[in-house]
Design an enzyme around this catalytic site. Sequence first.
Site, PDB file in Angstrom:
ATOM      1  N   ASP B  43      16.886  24.889 -18.656  1.00  0.00           N
ATOM      2  CA  ASP B  43      15.475  24.774 -18.300  1.00  0.00           C
ATOM      3  C   ASP B  43      14.805  26.144 -18.387  1.00  0.00           C
ATOM      4  OD1 ASP B  43      15.855  22.130 -17.827  1.00  0.00           O
ATOM      5  OD2 ASP B  43      15.960  22.318 -15.648  1.00  0.00           O
ATOM      6  N   LYS B  65      10.596  22.725 -19.824  1.00  0.00           N
ATOM      7  CA  LYS B  65       9.296  22.085 -19.804  1.00  0.00           C
ATOM      8  C   LYS B  65       8.396  22.950 -18.947  1.00  0.00           C
ATOM      9  CE  LYS B  65      11.456  18.512 -18.416  1.00  0.00           C
ATOM     10  NZ  LYS B  65      11.705  17.251 -17.713  1.00  0.00           N
ATOM     11  N   MET B 178       7.961  21.759  -5.597  1.00  0.00           N
ATOM     12  CA  MET B 178       6.806  21.745  -6.491  1.00  0.00           C
ATOM     13  C   MET B 178       5.545  21.295  -5.747  1.00  0.00           C
ATOM     14  SD  MET B 178       8.890  20.106  -9.739  1.00  0.00           S
ATOM     15  CE  MET B 178       9.946  19.099  -8.679  1.00  0.00           C
TER      16      MET B 178
END
Lengths: 258, 258
Positions: B43, B65, B178
């Site tokens: 990642d 991403k 997040m």
Amino acid sequence: MSTTTHHITQGHVDFVGAGPGDPELLTLKAMRAFEMADVVMHDRLISDDILALAGKTARLVDVGKAGFGPSWKQSDIDALLVETALTGARVVRLKSGDPTVFGRLDEEIEAVEAAGVTWRIVPGLTAASAAVAGIGQSLTRRGRNSSVRFLTGHDMKGFADHDWAALARSGEVAAIYMGKKSARFIQGRLIMHGADRATPVTLVENASRPDQRVLVTTLDKLPTDLATAEMDGPALTLYGLAPRDAAQALTQLNKEFA
Amino acid sequence: MSTTTHHITQGHVDFVGAGPGDPELLTLKAMRAFEMADVVMHDRLISDDILALAGKTARLVDVGKAGFGPSWKQSDIDALLVETALTGARVVRLKSGDPTVFGRLDEEIEAVEAAGVTWRIVPGLTAASAAVAGIGQSLTRRGRNSSVRFLTGHDMKGFADHDWAALARSGEVAAIYMGKKSARFIQGRLIMHGADRATPVTLVENASRPDQRVLVTTLDKLPTDLATAEMDGPALTLYGLAPRDAAQALTQLNKEFA
């Protein structure tokens, strides 16, 4: 108990997570703390494989509290921790899993801090992570559950009716620590709040250890299957999860490819 | 991409947790998987310090991403993972933290499994453990909270009114992944359900990394303090917790005594 090689003069306590049992699931930071320790005060559930990693000169002290009848009082552990650190020793207080998850860490930190001893938390892998990896599943999954709860079967007084109601909904996942003795109570509350009796429940005993066992059941059959399984080791109850594929999960996932 | 030294002929995928950022918080098992990898698909958030630990012959592939606008589609990652493993490579799919916690692991396992490729999960330390250790607190504490929730600010659709109501009670603790962009929404729901505006909220940005920053605020001031802080890195929101002692937590806890 010389500390000259460590550049510490006043003692120090590292609260270290030993992870779920497999020595390979220790972190590098935990290993380093462990190797530098003068004294390792550990819980009963820490495996011999892990204790063998301590430095040769380290003194091991078992302050384990047996299952439901404490052999050491928390206040005795607190006092010994402080007393040992005040001799100038570098102490590792080794706890199963992650000390910040159901580790009764705060009492010990407060005692150490009150005595003016420096301390640090070295986090560890919690049992839920190892258990769920062992059945090839995730604790969270888009479209199924966007949150996961960790709770303990030892202390469910704070768990109110709306907590049970929320957990009873379809798709919810919870990791229940020390849940064996509370299995029938948990089952009763969840069914009372509308949980589907067919909800999958998986118990992982001795997660990540060579003697790991997996019990695949449902909310309906949980207490009876658990009684039949006669699990003596620590077990993590994964509510809302079944192994991804029983055959693969039980035979291949923990196989080493080295 | 020879696999002869690994006794693997058909390729294999290890889904490995890289932990929160500090390379020392990798597990020994993760290190071993990493060292044996032919290909490491990682990642975006994996630090260079960790990627530097891969074997010299390993090929690194960034399938990161970016924040909220995927540069790689999940289906592209799935396809590349399968394609690479089917060349006979030993692949490490490296994910931040613990792959079983908000790691979108299931889609990838299903793709790999459908292709007949063997796989394994190597759990990692999740950000919540590192963040809470960094402020000297526990995720659970007897007499305060007997359960803790992990939720994600990316996907709150599944979080119903009774979840917010339960979380709004005094003493509750949640680790919100997040959660920066959802801070105002989270604040609104909690206050609407009766949460005390003075409830402590602590954000830990880049937990366990050298650039770790801690923002100490309250539910009331969360959105405004967050805007002022301009946190660019990944941050874990600890709802219901303040640092044990700001001075000690921020200056001493991560100090090395080696």
